[in-house]
Scaffold this active site. Sequence first.
Site, PDB file in Angstrom:
ATOM      1  N   ASN A 130       0.832  -1.210   0.000  1.00 48.93           N
ATOM      2  CA  ASN A 130       0.000   0.000   0.000  1.00 48.93           C
ATOM      3  C   ASN A 130       0.866   1.259   0.000  1.00 48.93           C
ATOM      4  O   ASN A 130       0.379   2.344   0.269  1.00 48.93           O
ATOM      5  CB  ASN A 130      -0.955   0.000   1.207  1.00 48.93           C
ATOM      6  CG  ASN A 130      -0.212  -0.026   2.538  1.00 48.93           C
ATOM      7  OD1 ASN A 130       1.014   0.035   2.571  1.00 48.93           O
ATOM      8  ND2 ASN A 130      -0.946  -0.115   3.628  1.00 48.93           N
ATOM      9  N   HIS A 173       3.441   1.824   2.009  1.00 50.20           N
ATOM     10  CA  HIS A 173       4.008   2.247   3.295  1.00 50.20           C
ATOM     11  C   HIS A 173       5.526   2.099   3.319  1.00 50.20           C
ATOM     12  O   HIS A 173       6.093   1.270   2.612  1.00 50.20           O
ATOM     13  CB  HIS A 173       3.332   1.543   4.483  1.00 50.20           C
ATOM     14  CG  HIS A 173       3.665   0.102   4.675  1.00 50.20           C
ATOM     15  ND1 HIS A 173       2.729  -0.829   5.093  1.00 50.20           N
ATOM     16  CD2 HIS A 173       4.814  -0.601   4.529  1.00 50.20           C
ATOM     17  CE1 HIS A 173       3.320  -2.004   5.194  1.00 50.20           C
ATOM     18  NE2 HIS A 173       4.569  -1.896   4.862  1.00 50.20           N
TER      19      HIS A 173
HETATM   20  C1  F6R Z   1      10.021  -3.573   7.626  1.00 44.69           C
HETATM   21  C2  F6R Z   1       9.211  -2.440   7.194  1.00 44.69           C
HETATM   22  C3  F6R Z   1       8.155  -2.557   6.162  1.00 44.69           C
HETATM   23  C4  F6R Z   1       8.509  -3.486   5.010  1.00 44.69           C
HETATM   24  C5  F6R Z   1       7.358  -3.561   4.011  1.00 44.69           C
HETATM   25  C6  F6R Z   1       7.648  -4.534   2.886  1.00 44.69           C
HETATM   26  O1  F6R Z   1      10.947  -3.183   8.617  1.00 44.69           O
HETATM   27  O2  F6R Z   1       9.380  -1.401   7.733  1.00 44.69           O
HETATM   28  O3  F6R Z   1       7.877  -1.271   5.659  1.00 44.69           O
HETATM   29  O4  F6R Z   1       9.670  -3.019   4.380  1.00 44.69           O
HETATM   30  O5  F6R Z   1       6.193  -3.968   4.662  1.00 44.69           O
HETATM   31  O6  F6R Z   1       7.676  -5.822   3.422  1.00 44.69           O
HETATM   32  P1  F6R Z   1       8.175  -7.075   2.572  1.00 44.69           P
HETATM   33  O7  F6R Z   1       9.619  -6.809   2.283  1.00 44.69           O
HETATM   34  O8  F6R Z   1       7.982  -8.259   3.485  1.00 44.69           O
HETATM   35  O9  F6R Z   1       7.348  -7.120   1.346  1.00 44.69           O
END
Ligand code: F6R
Length: 245
Positions: free
Chosen positions: A137, A139
């Site tokens: 999304n 973030h």
């Molecule tokens: C992790 C963090 C999150 C992830 C994001 C993507 O410390 O802050 O913002 O980077 O949710 O997660 P993945 O890499 O599992 O798709």
Amino acid sequence: MVKIIRVRDYDEMSRKAANIIAAQITLNPQSVLGLATGSSPVGTYKNLVAMYEAGDLDFSEVSSYNLDEYRGISRANDQSYYYFMNDNLFDHVNINKDNTHVPNGENPDADNECTTYDAAVRAIGGVDLQLLGLGRNGHIGFNEPADDFAAATHCVDLTESTIEANKRFFASADDVPRQAYTMGIGTIMSAKKILVVVSGADKAEALYNSVCGPVTPQVPGSILQFHPDVTIVADADALSKFPQE
Ligand code: F6R
């Protein structure tokens, strides 16, 4: 300025990102790294461990500050980000664990935890290189789509979309913590350099909106357009909404 390095796949992304971090540590052995958890950086950490094992990288003077941690989770829980960092990186390299920092999810006093964390990042002179993943999304850290950008480290309620995305690591969605402590957008943006690793078609829209869309707190990653030194290493699937060369 946002620079995009286009790669074939997750493995190439991980090698390139590890090379960028290795260059940072080689040029400044006392680097302060901002680190992320999740699936995206796992391969990067594996490559860094291999470089350390080959004798090519020395973490002895490196410090680190992680982006975020679930609130109310024990550090011994294998789903805590504290556990993740030890398991994926710190246990396998010669970093001084006293110099590694993850927000303390066991501290029930959110104000105290967040203020102390930001003060520690400031006191060390800020982050030299911040590694980020990107949420589906948009973030970054746990800064979820919102009506405004939260500057400092703060406590957030996780969105249903994030709980859904992260439930794969827990026995069920009910076991995913509902809150987290996260560096704020201001904390992230104060890093001197930012490195984002993005892989997979499920990130394509978030990546496109972050880089090419309007800067809006509804797409937290879009704030990166205002940072002077951002490198995004993204694979073909993640870049599938961009014009193909
Ligand atoms: C992790 C963090 C999150 C992830 C994001 C993507 O410390 O802050 O913002 O980077 O949710 O997660 P993945 O890499 O599992 O798709």
